[in-house]
Design a protein around this motif. Sequence first.
Motif, mmCIF file in Angstrom:
data_model
loop_
_atom_site.group_PDB
_atom_site.id
_atom_site.type_symbol
_atom_site.label_atom_id
_atom_site.label_comp_id
_atom_site.label_asym_id
_atom_site.label_seq_id
_atom_site.Cartn_x
_atom_site.Cartn_y
_atom_site.Cartn_z
ATOM 1 N N PRO A 1 42.469 61.568 22.588
ATOM 2 C CA PRO A 1 41.774 60.731 21.595
ATOM 3 C C PRO A 1 40.370 60.313 22.033
ATOM 4 C CG PRO A 1 44.006 59.942 21.954
ATOM 5 C CD PRO A 1 43.751 60.994 22.972
ATOM 6 N N HIS A 2 40.175 60.149 23.325
ATOM 7 C CA HIS A 2 38.864 59.720 23.816
ATOM 8 C C HIS A 2 37.856 60.873 23.847
ATOM 9 C CE1 HIS A 2 40.633 55.921 24.939
ATOM 10 N NE2 HIS A 2 41.601 56.581 25.568
ATOM 11 N N MET A 3 38.345 62.087 23.949
ATOM 12 C CA MET A 3 37.452 63.239 24.082
ATOM 13 C C MET A 3 37.196 63.970 22.771
ATOM 14 S SD MET A 3 36.786 62.841 27.183
ATOM 15 C CE MET A 3 35.812 64.266 27.569
ATOM 16 N N LEU A 4 37.813 63.552 21.679
ATOM 17 C CA LEU A 4 37.630 64.234 20.395
ATOM 18 C C LEU A 4 36.180 64.241 19.945
ATOM 19 C CD1 LEU A 4 40.728 63.128 18.326
ATOM 20 C CD2 LEU A 4 40.244 65.369 19.283
ATOM 21 N N GLU A 5 35.446 63.182 20.215
ATOM 22 C CA GLU A 5 34.053 63.107 19.795
ATOM 23 C C GLU A 5 33.203 64.150 20.514
ATOM 24 O OE1 GLU A 5 32.840 59.130 20.521
ATOM 25 O OE2 GLU A 5 34.310 58.287 19.134
ATOM 26 N N LYS A 6 33.514 64.444 21.751
ATOM 27 C CA LYS A 6 32.749 65.416 22.525
ATOM 28 C C LYS A 6 33.202 66.856 22.272
ATOM 29 C CE LYS A 6 31.675 62.429 26.414
ATOM 30 N NZ LYS A 6 31.724 62.335 27.871
ATOM 31 N N PHE A 7 34.356 67.036 21.651
ATOM 32 C CA PHE A 7 34.919 68.373 21.486
ATOM 33 C C PHE A 7 34.015 69.274 20.656
ATOM 34 C CE2 PHE A 7 37.628 71.488 19.333
ATOM 35 C CZ PHE A 7 38.142 72.137 20.434
ATOM 36 N N HIS A 8 33.454 68.767 19.575
ATOM 37 C CA HIS A 8 32.593 69.578 18.715
ATOM 38 C C HIS A 8 31.368 70.067 19.488
ATOM 39 C CE1 HIS A 8 30.586 71.107 15.194
ATOM 40 N NE2 HIS A 8 29.514 70.402 15.532
ATOM 41 N N ASP A 9 30.728 69.189 20.230
ATOM 42 C CA ASP A 9 29.565 69.586 21.025
ATOM 43 C C ASP A 9 29.951 70.647 22.050
ATOM 44 O OD1 ASP A 9 27.998 67.747 19.665
ATOM 45 O OD2 ASP A 9 28.379 66.159 21.138
ATOM 46 N N TRP A 10 31.130 70.501 22.641
ATOM 47 C CA TRP A 10 31.564 71.447 23.663
ATOM 48 C C TRP A 10 31.797 72.833 23.080
ATOM 49 C CZ3 TRP A 10 36.516 73.798 24.244
ATOM 50 C CH2 TRP A 10 36.654 74.535 25.403
#
Length: 87
Positions: free
Chosen positions: A61-70
């Motif tokens: 849940p904490h990393m979902l925001e960064k997933f798209h950029d990754w």
Amino acid sequence: MSFQERLKRIIQLYDEILRTGHRTEIIRELQEEDDLFMLLLYSDMLGIPNPAFYYTLELYPHMLEKFHDWHTRMGMDKSPLTGFRCC
């Protein structure tokens, strides 16, 4: 301005001069570490066995925001995970 304040400012200036030439290298290295961490975090969903899956599960849940950029930085236009939409 006291001697300690001047000395502190000189040290800050010296540190900034040293970092200026290596700023892009530092940013690139931090980004590579972040990419490797994201690969470890989502590797089980990508079909790569993850021995630390149980421990990384609570980080999703904490990393979902960064997933798209990754995944766009890795060259994937759309999310590689089935049933997981971010775009």
